[in-house]
Design a protein around this motif. Structure first.
Motif, PDB file in Angstrom:
ATOM      1  N   LYS A  39      27.001  47.354  -3.323  1.00 41.72           N
ATOM      2  CA  LYS A  39      25.905  47.713  -1.667  1.00 41.72           C
ATOM      3  C   LYS A  39      25.894  46.410  -1.597  1.00 41.72           C
ATOM      4  O   LYS A  39      26.382  46.643  -0.250  1.00 41.72           O
ATOM      5  CB  LYS A  39      24.860  48.313  -2.537  1.00 41.72           C
ATOM      6  CG  LYS A  39      23.770  48.552  -0.657  1.00 41.72           C
ATOM      7  CD  LYS A  39      22.943  49.473  -0.894  1.00 41.72           C
ATOM      8  CE  LYS A  39      21.769  49.073  -2.072  1.00 41.72           C
ATOM      9  NZ  LYS A  39      20.735  48.160  -1.459  1.00 41.72           N
ATOM     10  N   LEU A  88      27.553  55.039  -4.034  1.00 44.72           N
ATOM     11  CA  LEU A  88      26.407  56.390  -4.164  1.00 44.72           C
ATOM     12  C   LEU A  88      27.122  56.732  -5.541  1.00 44.72           C
ATOM     13  O   LEU A  88      26.213  57.758  -5.947  1.00 44.72           O
ATOM     14  CB  LEU A  88      27.384  57.128  -2.214  1.00 44.72           C
ATOM     15  CG  LEU A  88      26.595  56.217  -1.501  1.00 44.72           C
ATOM     16  CD1 LEU A  88      27.431  57.011  -0.006  1.00 44.72           C
ATOM     17  CD2 LEU A  88      24.995  56.881  -0.985  1.00 44.72           C
ATOM     18  N   ALA A  97      18.053  55.936   0.695  1.00 47.02           N
ATOM     19  CA  ALA A  97      19.033  57.105   0.137  1.00 47.02           C
ATOM     20  C   ALA A  97      19.483  57.107   1.895  1.00 47.02           C
ATOM     21  O   ALA A  97      20.642  57.690   2.390  1.00 47.02           O
ATOM     22  CB  ALA A  97      18.537  58.083  -0.151  1.00 47.02           C
ATOM     23  N   TRP A  98      18.499  58.032   2.738  1.00 49.93           N
ATOM     24  CA  TRP A  98      18.802  57.807   4.182  1.00 49.93           C
ATOM     25  C   TRP A  98      19.471  56.866   4.906  1.00 49.93           C
ATOM     26  O   TRP A  98      20.729  57.256   5.649  1.00 49.93           O
ATOM     27  CB  TRP A  98      16.801  58.889   4.676  1.00 49.93           C
ATOM     28  CG  TRP A  98      16.600  60.072   4.176  1.00 49.93           C
ATOM     29  CD1 TRP A  98      16.204  60.407   3.061  1.00 49.93           C
ATOM     30  CD2 TRP A  98      16.801  61.377   5.128  1.00 49.93           C
ATOM     31  NE1 TRP A  98      15.991  62.063   3.887  1.00 49.93           N
ATOM     32  CE2 TRP A  98      16.136  62.250   4.864  1.00 49.93           C
ATOM     33  CE3 TRP A  98      17.057  61.554   6.924  1.00 49.93           C
ATOM     34  CZ2 TRP A  98      15.929  63.471   4.547  1.00 49.93           C
ATOM     35  CZ3 TRP A  98      16.859  62.858   7.351  1.00 49.93           C
ATOM     36  CH2 TRP A  98      16.050  63.929   6.318  1.00 49.93           C
ATOM     37  N   PHE A 144      17.024  64.539   0.264  1.00 52.04           N
ATOM     38  CA  PHE A 144      16.901  65.681   1.760  1.00 52.04           C
ATOM     39  C   PHE A 144      15.993  66.916   1.962  1.00 52.04           C
ATOM     40  O   PHE A 144      15.745  66.546   2.795  1.00 52.04           O
ATOM     41  CB  PHE A 144      19.058  65.458   1.960  1.00 52.04           C
ATOM     42  CG  PHE A 144      19.409  64.653   1.429  1.00 52.04           C
ATOM     43  CD1 PHE A 144      20.063  63.178   2.400  1.00 52.04           C
ATOM     44  CD2 PHE A 144      19.800  64.013   0.422  1.00 52.04           C
ATOM     45  CE1 PHE A 144      19.510  62.552   2.514  1.00 52.04           C
ATOM     46  CE2 PHE A 144      20.890  63.041   0.388  1.00 52.04           C
ATOM     47  CZ  PHE A 144      20.869  61.753   1.090  1.00 52.04           C
ATOM     48  N   SER A 152      22.827  56.435   4.140  1.00 53.50           N
ATOM     49  CA  SER A 152      23.644  57.762   4.219  1.00 53.50           C
ATOM     50  C   SER A 152      23.550  57.871   5.156  1.00 53.50           C
ATOM     51  O   SER A 152      25.474  58.504   5.868  1.00 53.50           O
ATOM     52  CB  SER A 152      23.243  59.372   3.507  1.00 53.50           C
ATOM     53  OG  SER A 152      22.325  59.365   2.447  1.00 53.50           O
ATOM     54  N   LEU A 153      23.840  57.863   6.495  1.00 54.74           N
ATOM     55  CA  LEU A 153      23.934  57.463   7.465  1.00 54.74           C
ATOM     56  C   LEU A 153      24.400  56.307   8.388  1.00 54.74           C
ATOM     57  O   LEU A 153      26.125  56.083   8.498  1.00 54.74           O
ATOM     58  CB  LEU A 153      22.956  56.969   8.802  1.00 54.74           C
ATOM     59  CG  LEU A 153      22.897  56.362   9.811  1.00 54.74           C
ATOM     60  CD1 LEU A 153      23.436  58.037  10.657  1.00 54.74           C
ATOM     61  CD2 LEU A 153      21.433  56.836  10.736  1.00 54.74           C
ATOM     62  N   ASN A 171      31.299  53.823  -1.566  1.00 54.22           N
ATOM     63  CA  ASN A 171      31.666  55.008  -2.077  1.00 54.22           C
ATOM     64  C   ASN A 171      30.738  54.931  -3.728  1.00 54.22           C
ATOM     65  O   ASN A 171      30.443  55.463  -4.442  1.00 54.22           O
ATOM     66  CB  ASN A 171      32.591  55.491  -1.489  1.00 54.22           C
ATOM     67  CG  ASN A 171      32.990  56.844  -0.612  1.00 54.22           C
ATOM     68  OD1 ASN A 171      31.687  57.924  -0.404  1.00 54.22           O
ATOM     69  ND2 ASN A 171      33.015  55.980   0.388  1.00 54.22           N
ATOM     70  N   THR A 181      24.705  55.486  -8.183  1.00 53.48           N
ATOM     71  CA  THR A 181      23.883  56.164  -7.476  1.00 53.48           C
ATOM     72  C   THR A 181      23.575  57.638  -7.963  1.00 53.48           C
ATOM     73  O   THR A 181      22.447  57.933  -9.003  1.00 53.48           O
ATOM     74  CB  THR A 181      23.013  56.216  -5.906  1.00 53.48           C
ATOM     75  OG1 THR A 181      23.329  54.734  -5.883  1.00 53.48           O
ATOM     76  CG2 THR A 181      21.902  56.364  -6.341  1.00 53.48           C
ATOM     77  N   THR A 186      26.625  54.843   5.670  1.00 53.41           N
ATOM     78  CA  THR A 186      28.113  55.104   5.332  1.00 53.41           C
ATOM     79  C   THR A 186      29.394  56.213   6.212  1.00 53.41           C
ATOM     80  O   THR A 186      30.202  56.245   6.397  1.00 53.41           O
ATOM     81  CB  THR A 186      27.960  56.650   3.897  1.00 53.41           C
ATOM     82  OG1 THR A 186      26.960  55.529   2.715  1.00 53.41           O
ATOM     83  CG2 THR A 186      29.103  56.596   3.037  1.00 53.41           C
ATOM     84  N   LEU A 187      28.400  57.052   7.081  1.00 54.47           N
ATOM     85  CA  LEU A 187      28.824  58.525   7.680  1.00 54.47           C
ATOM     86  C   LEU A 187      29.728  57.107   9.049  1.00 54.47           C
ATOM     87  O   LEU A 187      30.620  57.579   9.408  1.00 54.47           O
ATOM     88  CB  LEU A 187      27.441  59.214   8.578  1.00 54.47           C
ATOM     89  CG  LEU A 187      27.922  59.792   9.514  1.00 54.47           C
ATOM     90  CD1 LEU A 187      29.341  60.758   8.969  1.00 54.47           C
ATOM     91  CD2 LEU A 187      26.913  60.922  10.269  1.00 54.47           C
ATOM     92  N   SER A 189      32.648  55.130   8.212  1.00 56.67           N
ATOM     93  CA  SER A 189      33.317  56.056   7.461  1.00 56.67           C
ATOM     94  C   SER A 189      34.344  56.529   9.163  1.00 56.67           C
ATOM     95  O   SER A 189      35.345  56.618   9.105  1.00 56.67           O
ATOM     96  CB  SER A 189      33.131  57.795   6.889  1.00 56.67           C
ATOM     97  OG  SER A 189      32.142  57.572   5.677  1.00 56.67           O
TER      98      SER A 189
END
Lengths: 315, 250
Positions: A35, A76, A106-107, A93, A110-111, A73, A79, A113-114, A117
């Motif tokens: 991370k 994640l 985690a939220w 979630f 995830s955002l 990734n 994790t 990483t989106l 990406s």
């Protein structure tokens, strides 16, 4: 002298059950380390793009998000792998508990990483116009390349809490007094800058000398301050009895002592001096060596700091 | 209603009846403990004394385990019990890192966190926790601490100045009290743990947490495993047992 006889003055446990060993092991170390790289390259990349023109940093628009994407990734994956019920990750979630830094993290991760990406896809196809010319996704990414510049500032801002939230998890771990919030927050931040600079060194071959000097500067500053903080915590954690008892596991020698000092020398002291040296000479090979050492040493230091508080009997 | 627990250490004789009752009542797996009784020796021979300290979840009013649980698997009941929902737990072990009393364990059979619930299922039916029922000297006192006329409230009032909780400096506000304890019995930093403190063997630390017979990959594959091969005939198939043991199984 009777006051020095432990049995006369101190209680001795004569019967108890076996205690749990290391609960969060190397997978969590790898999680934190990956991370740091994933968020750090975005932070350091933003700093370089602010200091230098894009032309001085060829390829950074796709290499930076790509490195970040890969390491996020890894983060994640581990994790998820560390969970004893990995498929129930979805509950974070579906049934989020917002007082938990694990949930918030985690939220956010995830955002983040989106966003990374999307940046990686746009950046890659923008930099490689001849790749997959007939692919709809590739063409869409090329058409929407302006989106990259809109997402980037959001990603930079988000990178900060994403890199720091693990320190809040450690703060919420009320049983482990070694992990004090202000120190852990700063350690996470320095780790991100250190790992980010180290990660970008490997793709800086064609960058301008000035950009590489900045990378070496960030690496030197972050290793220096992180090292100072570790030394402060290692030698001067007098005020908390539990922290002192925890540090006894490294002070007393043994494998964690070896790992800690090897980590300090490999990951902090050596890269600091090499980075300072390369700022004058612009020696790419030496800078890459310093970056590699920093990444290895950072893992070792984090590993020791994660594990030793778990060895203390809690009851 | 706020349920609380009090152990009078002056009465406890270390028979471990509560440990066994807890194990049986809650089907706690081998090697895991919701409640344990620790023996502590104080002094130099022949001036020694032995103290017995039952240790279980403190059902804190400000529970760090509840705060850190990402999915509310750990939650408060209206009567103050910190309960756990094994069906929701994701097995992140955050609660194990947060609990200052080491009261939470990873159940090796369900691969989820578990702990003492003050026998919430029994209380729901109007019964006392198993450990309270079994104690031969009534050292365990359980009841509503908001009711001034309850046994536990009266006991606390009668022993003012001698009632203690573990690690008050953590600000967890435990609802588990001790009478007759001291720093030497309640503070683990005031105790020495010498190798071999477990009388029956030299195992002092568990090498693994969670299901010992299934590795990380198995956690992913297990939900899809078929149990078709498990019929009466397969139960008599002793030939494959050797291989199973070689893989670390029992």
């Amino acid at each position: 002298m009777v006051e020095h006889t432990v049995s006369a003055t101190q209680a001795i446990v004569t019967l108890d059950v076996a205690l749990p060993g290391i609960i969060w092991g190397w997978m969590i170390t790898l999680n934190m380390w990956a991370k740091s790289v994933g968020t750090g390259v975005v932070l350091v990349g933003a700093f370089l793009l602010w200091r230098h023109k894009k032309e001085e940093l060829p390829g950074i628009r796709w290499t930076m998000p790509l490195i970040s994407f890969v390491f996020l990734n890894i983060f994640l994956l581990f994790t998820l792998t560390d969970l004893h019920q990995p498929y129930r990750m979805i509950n974070i979630f579906l049934h989020p508990h917002w007082t938990s830094a694990i949930t918030v993290g985690a939220w956010m991760a995830s955002l983040f990483t989106l966003l990374i990406s999307i940046m990686a896809v746009i950046g890659f196809f923008e930099a490689h116009p001849n790749v997959r010319k007939n692919c709809k996704l590739a063409n869409l990414a090329r058409e929407k390349s302006a989106l990259y510049d809109k997402i980037f500032p959001v990603a930079v801002v988000l990178a900060v809490p994403v890199t720091l939230y693990t320190a809040i998890i450690m703060a919420e771990s009320a049983a482990r007094e070694l992990w004090q919030t202000p120190a852990e927050l700063m350690q996470m931040m320095w780790a991100a800058l250190m790992a980010g600079a180290a990660g970008l060194v490997f793709v800086s071959d064609k960058w301008s000398e000035g950009a590489r000097r900045d990378l070496a500067l960030v690496l030197a500053i972050s290793t220096f301050f992180s090292f100072m903080m570790y030394m402060g915590e290692y030698f001067f954690s007098f005020k908390s009895a539990e922290a002192e008892a925890t540090l006894a596991y490294v002070h007393a020698g043994g494998e964690y002592n070896t790992e800690f000092w090897a980590g300090m020398l490999i990951g902090f002291v050596a890269p600091f001096f090499i980075a300072i040296g390369t700022m004058k000479s612009d020696n790419k090979t030496l800078l890459r060596f310093a970056a590699l050492l920093a990444l290895i040493g950072l893992f070792m230091a984090k590993d020791v700091w994660l594990k030793i508080p778990q060895m203390l009997p809690l009851s | 209603m706020k349920l609380g627990f009090l152990v009078d250490l002056n009465l406890c004789m270390g028979c471990k009846g509560c440990e066994i009752a807890c194990k049986v009542e809650n089907e706690v797996p081998l090697g895991s403990w919701r409640l344990r009784v620790k023996y502590i020796d104080i002094g130099t021979f022949p001036e020694t004394s032995r103290s017995f300290t039952p240790l279980r979840c403190n059902h804190c009013e400000n529970a760090p385990c509840e705060r850190i649980c990402p999915v509310s698997a750990l939650h408060y009941l209206e009567n103050g019990i910190v309960n756990i929902d094994n069906e929701r737990c994701i097995g992140c072990a955050g609660c194990m890192m947060a609990c200052p009393y080491g009261a939470i364990y990873m159940d090796p059979e369900t691969n989820t966190a578990d702990k003492c619930t003050y026998c919430a299922h029994r209380i729901e039916s109007g019964m006392m926790p198993a450990c309270v029922v079994i104690c031969p000297v009534q050292a365990n006192i359980f009841g509503d601490i908001e009711d001034e006329s309850s046994h536990i409230s009266r006991y606390i009032m009668e022993h003012q100045g001698a009632v203690q909780v573990r690690k008050p400096e953590k600000h967890t506000n435990p609802k588990h009290f001790y009478v007759g304890g001291g720093t030497q019995t309640l503070d683990p930093l005031a105790q020495q743990r010498l190798e071999g403190y477990n009388l029956f063997n030299n195992i002092t630390h568990l090498e693994h947490v969670g299901d010992p017979n299934h590795g990380v990959i198995d956690r992913f594959l297990k939900p899809f495993e078929s149990h078709e091969e498990l019929d009466n005939k397969s139960m008599m198939d002793f030939a494959s047992e050797g291989a199973h043991e070689a893989e670390g199984g029992h």
